[in-house]
Design a protein around this motif. Structure first.
Motif, mmCIF file in Angstrom:
data_model
loop_
_atom_site.group_PDB
_atom_site.id
_atom_site.type_symbol
_atom_site.label_atom_id
_atom_site.label_comp_id
_atom_site.label_asym_id
_atom_site.label_seq_id
_atom_site.Cartn_x
_atom_site.Cartn_y
_atom_site.Cartn_z
ATOM 1 N N ILE A 1 10.980 64.430 120.625
ATOM 2 C CA ILE A 1 11.179 63.705 119.357
ATOM 3 C C ILE A 1 11.443 64.694 118.229
ATOM 4 N N ILE B 1 15.237 51.305 112.474
ATOM 5 C CA ILE B 1 15.895 52.357 113.251
ATOM 6 C C ILE B 1 17.272 51.883 113.700
ATOM 7 N N PHE C 1 3.329 58.082 125.444
ATOM 8 C CA PHE C 1 3.264 58.101 123.994
ATOM 9 C C PHE C 1 1.814 58.138 123.531
ATOM 10 N N TRP D 1 5.214 61.848 115.417
ATOM 11 C CA TRP D 1 6.604 62.314 115.311
ATOM 12 C C TRP D 1 7.582 61.157 115.202
ATOM 13 N N LEU D 2 7.240 60.040 115.856
ATOM 14 C CA LEU D 2 8.102 58.864 115.722
ATOM 15 C C LEU D 2 8.149 58.434 114.251
ATOM 16 N N GLU E 1 2.848 61.707 119.638
ATOM 17 C CA GLU E 1 4.203 61.146 119.710
ATOM 18 C C GLU E 1 4.428 60.113 118.618
ATOM 19 N N TYR E 2 3.377 59.305 118.332
ATOM 20 C CA TYR E 2 3.550 58.316 117.267
ATOM 21 C C TYR E 2 3.722 59.004 115.920
ATOM 22 N N PHE F 1 10.266 60.814 112.422
ATOM 23 C CA PHE F 1 11.666 60.492 112.709
ATOM 24 C C PHE F 1 12.115 59.333 111.822
ATOM 25 N N VAL G 1 11.587 50.376 121.370
ATOM 26 C CA VAL G 1 10.561 50.476 120.332
ATOM 27 C C VAL G 1 9.531 49.363 120.506
ATOM 28 N N SER H 1 6.652 64.951 122.622
ATOM 29 C CA SER H 1 6.669 65.346 121.212
ATOM 30 C C SER H 1 7.839 66.286 120.938
#
Lengths: 332, 524, 227
Positions: free
Chosen positions: B481, B281, B140, B147-148, B144-145, B151, B267, B478
């Motif tokens: 996600i 989430i 991550f 896109w998290l 990635e964060y 999300f 998470v 990525s």
């Protein structure tokens, strides 16, 4: 049933308080009292302008008990985080009564860089009235253990042919200007990537998202355990925890950079009060238990009184101003 | 496989350690239930005490305190719509409606069950997956964060009851609030409107109390009668067997519990996200998976179970990167990290081998603390619930106001935060009537820093590439996600299409009811 | 339907106003720090326009469907309220809270004593109870006089400001009692008032003691009292 539960609730609150001497009354603006001559006569509030749990916070909580012994009154440690310390320091210089009963932790280079870079940090560097600087954590340059870089020169050579990224903790921090200074001295193309803290930057190196880290010796120790390679430290001499790692000076770059932690009081605080505090912090530094724990955390203990500290700040301010000007980061 | 685990078990079951667990859980609950005092602040207060204990005991106390604090945050979330910690944001969504329906006792029992299960799942994850899964954390990066966070934003689709556009508008208002203060990447000072103190931005907990608790207080002040007869009935009622019935009811849907706990563990493991994201989430996934998503937000037990199972799982999950990599998974873990370092213990593989006894004592004690939540929580939690339900409105409202004001102040010891809290509360009260869901605003405040830091750091780390922003699409995690984001966005559309089709077949069969239903749906 | 339209237009106007105010305050320059807020502001502006647009379109479609409705849907804020109980503050000068007061508000049950009680709390808000309600919609218990919302808002704001200025105990006791009176819609008997003050004292002092002595939160204190 009802009664028991309420008692249990109260017991919980009391349990949280067990460690703390109940004598202290933590009021922000307690009435003025006591002569300068017999300072201190009542409880002292020691505020950290950072979140709980950070290195500055843990240091203060370690100091609390030996400090109480040295001063003979209770010391209450609280936090006033915000703006990377700026909110706390702004309050220290403008709103805090200069009677010596409110101390605040202060960090270099934060107190130098914020007013230079932000314009409206809420305080000026020379308004910070230093009582003592008690420890430092020098910068360290760390890269991946199985990567191509074995020395600082390897790293710089590569950075001259392509853009390399250096992660670090925060903007306008010791790591930030450490990276800037390295780029400046070597002429290499380095992009500094700020993360939200020292620990938050490490996964980026471990996961290969950055080419290197400009971090502190404390974190470098952790990273070395995980197979990362420490290329250099930005201290004046080699540090005991990395006897085989050269300083940046040895590698040909005249850079000494890192974080220095100390304690400050409001501008108009009487000299006598400042001296009492300086003495007390000097005695804390001699406390064996404190020394052992601070060393475990990787801190380098320093003993700089008010005058040495002020002198040091002047030097660093000139250096930082110069560096920021070259990168066009000075405000206004 | 687990060197030193026998000694660890023996040490945990000793009376002294158990007593420490109990004290930690109780104290943690009290601090957690106070809005404004987070688990992190409490742990910092506890720090000096651990200096006097040996490392194992110190860690046991902190672990128990942490579990208790995360659990305690649910009490005020349920009883007065005030998340005690940011890990209980989603607990308010159904918890407070349950209280208004006079079913607060059910809610308390349900969250206790959920917290125990969540805590245990987290501990099991830490014990079994710990060292093995640590590399996932490193996959991550900033991208990635980012896109998290995106999300997370798709949750707005679930939170916006009526209008999707207004839901997103509210979410972006939250994102805007999160940009006030010092920028997370470049360090620029933004939107302070000339106030030095605003450099620090709006703290999440202040926004939470403002947007959730203050409107609830105003409601009670404007219309005291709305503290419904149901609540007064609950104060008098004694329902035998309610405890067992509720526990059985919660356990009868193990999928919800396990799903939420796994989300929490995962998470929690990510250093850039914590309980504040996990509980949201988990709530959203519970709603998405539910057969009756329309009942969420109106007082559904599953809606309090999901966030509370998730946030207690974060406790164990957050320790995975801490104990294996030395990276705190959540802010409270930073304090625990400090304690490890003070005692000269360096996180890493050896913590699980040569220091096995200490590490496993800590982990097992966490499990024991999770179990202790049940008896302690049922006594303390229900006691608090009874007290709140029985307090007359004329004293309850000013009491809550006083405590939340102190809480907002205590976040940063800043009196301005109290004013900000009330101001945001009045704004939140107004937004609600304009059809902008306050929960979406809060979601934006939570996710803004994650998205922005990921974006800025991602662009900087990839600055050597020809086109830096391409790195947001080319990294495999990525991409994964992004697929999740697309699924989350398409899910409601698919659901609508399915309902439309169902309606069409029924209306073809001659029924008029469902057709009217879809029409209303069509106006969005 | 038009009250929905009005609500949506107020909503859109507020969003656009906030966006505009923030847009003019972009005095920061680092590229990484500009992208995100600017993106958020642009999206907010688009969403604000979308809300307004959709509201107008929906209103005109509904207007066409049921001819009894308002003739020009686009006129926005000038439209007279149609739904009983959905009244707006005149002239659209209202900030969000005032607009919020509208749904289900009823002026019934506002006795003289109650108004007097709220007067000090609502003093800086001129519209305390000046309009009689149209229809008592509230339940048998639910007395929701018009002044209640502004009074509550003003009381909470004043309390928050006093918290930092006069210390937690002093402001806490006064505001606690004021809130209790507001909720009861009147001070009641002197005995009642005495009990209220007593409860307020106990709660405020308990909070003060727990937070300062146990949790070491340096709460603001009254200069006069020292606590």
């Amino acid at each position: 049933m009802h009664n028991t539960s309420r008692r249990a609730f109260l017991a919980g609150l009391t349990a949280a308080a067990l460690p703390l001497p109940l004598a202290g009354c933590a009021t922000r603006s307690a009435p003025a009292g006591g002569d300068v001559a017999d300072y201190p006569t009542r409880s002292i509030t020691y505020t950290l302008p950072f979140d709980p749990g950070g290195e500055s916070d843990i240091t203060a909580r370690l100091q609390q008990q030996p400090l109480e012994e040295a001063l003979g009154v209770s010391v209450v440690v609280t936090n006033r985080p915000g703006g990377g310390g700026a909110v706390g320091w702004s309050e220290l210089v403008h709103q805090t009564r200069p009677d010596g009963y409110s101390l605040m932790g202060a960090n270099v280079p934060h107190v130098i860089l914020q007013p230079l870079a932000r314009g409206q940090a809420g305080y000026e560097t020379d308004q910070i009235n230093w009582a003592y600087i008690f420890q430092s954590t020098p910068n360290a340059l760390v890269v991946s253990g199985d990567g191509p870089f074995r020395t600082v020169d390897d790293f710089i050579a590569k950075a001259k042919t392509e853009k390399l990224s250096l992660g670090g903790s925060g903007s306008y921090s010791a790591n930030h200007i450490g990276a800037l200074a390295l780029a400046q001295e070597s002429g290499a193309d380095v992009t500094y990537v700020p993360f939200s803290g020292t620990a938050a930057a490490s996964p980026a190196l471990l996961g290969g998202q950055v080419d290197g880290l400009m971090t502190y010796n404390t974190e470098a120790l952790q990273l070395q355990d995980k197979g990362m390679r420490v290329l250099a430290v930005a201290s004046e001499e080699r540090v005991p925890e990395f006897p085989d790692v050269p300083t940046l000076r040895e590698s040909g770059f005249d850079i000494v950079e890192g974080a220095w932690r100390g304690v400050a009081v409001p501008p108009e605080t009487p000299d006598r009060v400042v001296d009492v505090l300086a003495d007390a912090f000097a005695r804390v530094n001699q406390d064996r238990e404190f020394r052992k724990k601070a060393t475990n955390l990787g801190f380098h203990i320093l003993d700089w009184g008010p005058r040495e500290s002020a002198e040091f700040i002047r030097e660093r301010t000139a250096l930082a101003k110069d560096l920021l000007r070259r990168f066009d980061l000075l405000h206004g | 496989m687990f060197p030193g685990i026998e000694e660890a078990v023996l040490q945990v079951v000793s009376p002294a350690t158990l007593l420490l667990c109990l004290a930690g859980v109780v104290a943690g609950m009290a601090v957690g239930a106070t809005p404004g005092l987070s688990a992190t602040v409490g742990l910092a207060l506890l720090l000096p005490l651990t200096f006097t204990l040996d490392p194992a005991r110190g860690l046991v106390l902190m672990g128990a305190f942490y579990s208790g604090a995360i659990y305690g945050g649910a009490f005020t979330a349920i009883l007065v719509n005030s998340p005690g910690t940011p890990s209980s944001i989603a607990t308010t969504f159904d918890g407070y409606p349950l209280t208004r329906k006079g079913r607060s006792e059910v809610a308390i029992i349900a969250v206790t069950t959920a917290s125990v299960v969540g805590g245990l799942v987290g501990v099991v994850g830490l014990l079994l997956l710990g060292p093995a899964i640590a590399d996932v954390v490193l996959a991550f990066g900033p991208q990635e964060y980012f896109w998290l966070g995106i999300f997370g934003l798709t949750m707005i689709a679930g939170l916006a009851a009526k209008s999707l556009v207004k839901g997103f508008a509210a979410g972006f208002v939250g994102l805007l609030i999160s940009t006030i203060g010092i920028a997370p990447v470049g360090g620029d000072v933004r939107f302070t409107f000339g106030f030095t103190q605003m450099q620090a931005g709006v703290p999440l907990i202040v926004a939470l109390i403002g947007f959730f608790t203050v409107p609830a207080m105003i409601d009670l002040m404007v219309d005291p009668g709305s503290r419904a007869a149901a609540m007064r009935r609950e104060a008098r009622r004694r329902e035998p067997g309610l405890l067992l019935r509720t526990v059985r009811d919660v356990l009868s849907r193990p999928l919800n519990l396990i799903r939420s706990a796994v989300i929490g563990t995962f998470v929690g493991m990510l250093p850039g996200a914590g309980g504040n994201v996990a509980n949201l989430i988990a709530y959203n996934e519970a709603k998405r998976a539910s057969k009756t998503p329309g009942e969420f937000g109106k007082g559904k037990v599953d809606g309090v179970v999901a966030p509370e199972a998730a946030n207690n799982a974060v406790v164990g999950g957050g320790l995975i990167p801490l104990l294996t990599l030395g990276i705190p998974g959540a802010p409270p873990d930073a304090v625990i990290f400090g304690v490890l370092l003070l005692h000269g213990l360096r996180p890493g593989a050896e913590l699980f081998t040569t220091q096995g006894e200490l590490t496993f004592t800590f982990i097992i004690a966490l499990g024991v603390s999770a179990l202790l939540l049940a008896p302690v929580g049922l006594i303390v939690g229900r006691g608090l619930q009874r007290a709140v339900v029985r307090t007359p409105t004329a004293y309850l409202v000013p009491g809550i106001a006083l405590v939340t004001m102190i809480g907002a102040y205590a976040v940063r010891n800043n009196p301005l935060d109290v004013v900000i809290m009330v101001a945001l509360g009045l704004v939140g009260y107004g937004l609600r009537h304009l059809g902008l869901p306050p929960a979406a605003v809060v979601l934006g405040v939570v996710l803004g820093p994650i998205i922005e830091a990921g974006l800025g750091q991602g662009l900087l780390t990839a600055s050597g590439d020809a086109v830096p922003w391409l790195s947001f699409f080319t990294r495999p995690v990525s991409a994964g996600i992004i697929v999740l984001v697309l699924l989350a966005l398409l899910w409601p559309l698919w659901g609508r299409w399915r309902r439309l089709r169902a309606a069409r077949t029924t209306s073809a069969a001659g029924a008029a009811g469902p057709a009217a239903d879809t029409e209303r749906e069509g106006t969005k | 339907m038009s009250s929905d339209l009005r609500r949506d237009l107020i909503c859109a106007a507020l969003i656009l106003a906030v966006t505009a105010v923030f847009w003019t305050r972009q005095d920061f320059s680092t590229p990484t720090d500009v992208i995100f807020p600017r993106f958020v502001l642009v999206v907010l502006a688009v969403l604000g326009l979308a809300i307004a647009g959709m509201a107008v379109v929906r209103a005109s479609r509904n207007g066409a469907a049921s001819d009894g409705e308002a003739p020009e849907a686009g006129a926005g804020a000038e439209l007279p309220p149609q739904t009983p109980g959905m009244r707006q503050a005149p002239g659209g000068r209202s900030a969000a809270p005032a607009a919020a007061a509208a749904p289900g508000t009823s002026g019934a049950g506002t006795s003289l004593t109650e108004r007097a009680a709220a007067e000090d709390a609502a003093s800086d808000d001129g519209k305390g109870g000046d309009e009689a309600g149209e229809e008592p919609v509230g339940g048998p218990r639910g007395s929701r006089p018009r002044w209640a919302l502004p009074a509550a808002a003003a009381l909470l704001l004043a309390w928050a400001a006093a918290f930092g200025l006069f210390g937690i105990t002093l402001s806490g006791v006064v505001a606690f009692v004021a809130t209790a009176i507001l909720i009861r819609r009147g001070p009641g008997t002197p005995r009642r008032l005495l009990i209220d003050v007593g409860v307020a004292l106990v709660v405020a002092l308990f909070c003060w003691a727990v937070f300062t002595r146990v949790l070491y939160v340096p709460l603001p204190v009254s200069v006069l009292l020292g606590i």
